[in-house]
Write an enzyme that holds these catalytic residues in place. Structure first.
Site, PDB file in Angstrom:
ATOM      1  N   ILE A  30      12.479 -19.676  16.530  1.00 39.88           N
ATOM      2  CA  ILE A  30      11.456 -20.721  16.519  1.00 39.88           C
ATOM      3  C   ILE A  30      10.507 -20.650  17.707  1.00 39.88           C
ATOM      4  CG2 ILE A  30      12.799 -22.351  15.142  1.00 39.88           C
ATOM      5  CD1 ILE A  30      13.595 -23.728  17.780  1.00 39.88           C
ATOM      6  N   LYS A  32       9.274 -18.336  21.630  1.00 36.94           N
ATOM      7  CA  LYS A  32       9.518 -17.398  22.721  1.00 36.94           C
ATOM      8  C   LYS A  32       9.241 -18.160  23.997  1.00 36.94           C
ATOM      9  CE  LYS A  32       8.447 -12.719  24.290  1.00 36.94           C
ATOM     10  NZ  LYS A  32       8.635 -13.058  25.691  1.00 36.94           N
ATOM     11  N   GLY A  33      10.299 -18.560  24.674  1.00 38.35           N
ATOM     12  CA  GLY A  33      10.133 -19.344  25.885  1.00 38.35           C
ATOM     13  C   GLY A  33      10.098 -18.459  27.106  1.00 38.35           C
ATOM     14  N   GLU A 100      18.353 -29.266  23.804  1.00 35.81           N
ATOM     15  CA  GLU A 100      17.928 -30.208  22.775  1.00 35.81           C
ATOM     16  C   GLU A 100      16.899 -29.544  21.861  1.00 35.81           C
ATOM     17  OE1 GLU A 100      15.957 -34.696  22.830  1.00 35.81           O
ATOM     18  OE2 GLU A 100      15.970 -33.472  24.647  1.00 35.81           O
ATOM     19  N   ASP A 144       4.450 -26.781  36.909  1.00 40.99           N
ATOM     20  CA  ASP A 144       3.772 -26.033  35.843  1.00 40.99           C
ATOM     21  C   ASP A 144       3.447 -26.962  34.672  1.00 40.99           C
ATOM     22  OD1 ASP A 144       2.577 -23.750  34.871  1.00 40.99           O
ATOM     23  OD2 ASP A 144       4.417 -22.882  34.056  1.00 40.99           O
TER      24      ASP A 144
END
Length: 431
Positions: A30, A32-33, A100, A144
């Site tokens: 879901i 790409k962090g 979460e 950020d």
């Protein structure tokens, strides 16, 4: 790899030798962090939907400190306005971070179908402010803040995400002087590497308010390296256009170049723009539904293109940046710093062992290192030659060792040329 660098001594790390593949069912990708890919998942013990960030520690060796920082900060947070962290598991070289699940997308995603109205902007800003008020009361700074790092649940709840560069304020002055963040959203005092505190987050919030109103931050048409020089030099950005006076005043209050004159998050929660316009977060579900409809239409139109690889649910920690050069500058491992400047790796030291030890240019840690990290990531994604990039990076370090300060001189000359090119009609004016 028998033992991971993060296996011991990391707050929040599971000490039991549990197999995450038995505890959780990994579903579709879901997002790409920062540092890794994010999957939707199920906790097999509770059947609860979770987000699973999976990081290959062998591939993310340079980011170990940042991964530790993100887990440390998240494990210390307990707020409905901050993404919840459930634990970490290590299997072979893969680190599973369980968080979460937030299926409403990021605030940046919600801008994709079209502009937001001021009620939606005020509601999102109020929830960000609640998150910042909590963090700042815990002596933490996010560093950020931007729309891509604000996630929503399917019910409209708004939460802060991506704590890879968050900082703990520990000294009596509550100040930091490290150079991290994303250029377009960075406060002048951060860019100048002056001491700074939680008021740096307030500046970033002001830029985010402009982003929510206009769809992009100020100077988005310029190269981030140029922006790093413009922000400290120019007057603060203002919100131009047919927006209400209270919204313009909210932005103006956040974007004061003197940090001490910026309001606190708690004070901004009482600002007339927020008080008059913000509604219950359930009001944002209409915005989430609009985004899902738009996304479905886009996927039909682009099903045969490379966009089919784009992650859709955006449980992404800042993974939605549209520009090729919108990089987040991350704090370097203190072990690799000397006198505040980045020192070469062991491999580079071996290459340079015949040279006398000298200090390096400041720009190596603030500009060149993040730029090369971004180049390598993009080259890897398109099958480019990583070896050539690494050789160029090594050559710069060798040149620096032979002639200390040459990198700072080179960057200064590049910026001057960019400005001259801009003023001569080749781009937007710097003034």
């Amino acid at each position: 790899m028998a033992h991971s660098p993060v296996q011991s001594g990391l707050p929040g790390m599971q000490t039991l030798k549990a197999d995450p593949e038995e505890l959780f069912t990994k579903l579709e990708k879901i997002g790409k962090g920062s540092f890794g890919e994010v999957f939707k998942g199920i906790d097999n013990r509770t059947q609860k939907v979770v987000a699973i960030k999976i990081i290959d520690l062998e591939e993310a060796e340079d980011e170990i400190e940042d991964i530790q920082q993100e887990i440390t900060v998240l494990s210390q947070c307990d707020s409905p306005y901050v993404t919840k962290y459930y634990g970490s598991y290590l299997k072979d070289t893969k680190l599973w971070i369980i968080m979460e699940y937030l299926g409403g997308g990021s605030a940046l995603d919600l801008l994709e179908p079209g502009p937001l109205d001021e009620i939606q902007i005020a509601t999102i800003l109020r929830e960000i402010l609640k998150g910042l008020d909590y963090l700042h009361s815990e002596k933490k700074i996010h560093r950020d803040i931007k729309a891509a790092n604000v996630l929503l649940s399917e019910h409209g709840e708004v939460k802060l995400a991506d704590f890879g560069v968050a900082g703990q304020l520990t000294d009596t002055q509550i100040k930091r002087n490290t150079f991290v963040g994303t250029p377009f959203w960075m406060a002048p005092e951060v860019i100048k590497q002056s001491a700074y505190d939680s008021k740096a987050d307030i500046w970033s919030l002001g830029i985010t308010a402009i982003e929510l109103a206009k769809g992009e931050p100020p100077h988005s048409e310029l190269h981030p390296m140029k922006v790093l020089f413009l922000i400290p030099k120019n007057n603060p950005p203002t919100l131009e256009g047919s927006y209400s006076r209270p919204l313009k005043e909210f932005v103006e209050a956040c974007l004061n170049k003197e940090p001490s004159f910026r309001p606190t998050a708690k004070e901004l929660l009482k600002h007339k723009f927020i008080i008059r316009n913000a509604k219950k977060t359930s009001y944002l579900t209409e915005l989430i539904d609009r985004y899902k409809r738009w996304k479905a239409e886009q996927s039909h139109e682009d099903s045969s293109s490379e966009d089919s690889d784009v992650e859709t649910d955006s449980q992404a920690s800042g993974g939605s940046d549209s520009g090729d050069w919108i990089f987040t500058i991350r704090e370097k491992d203190p072990k690799n710093l000397e006198n505040g400047t980045l020192q070469p790796s062991d491999l580079e030291r071996n290459k340079m062992k015949d040279f006398p030890k000298r200090p390096f240019s400041q720009c190596l840690s603030t500009i060149i290192s993040p730029l090369f990290a971004e180049l390598k990531e993009k080259s890897q994604a398109c099958g480019g030659n990583l070896g050539s990039i690494e050789e160029l990076r090594g050559a710069i370090y060798l040149a620096e060792e032979a002639c200390p300060g040459i990198s700072d001189t080179m960057v200064a000359q590049l910026v001057q040329r960019l400005q001259r090119y801009s003023l001569s009609g080749g781009g937007a004016s710097a003034h």
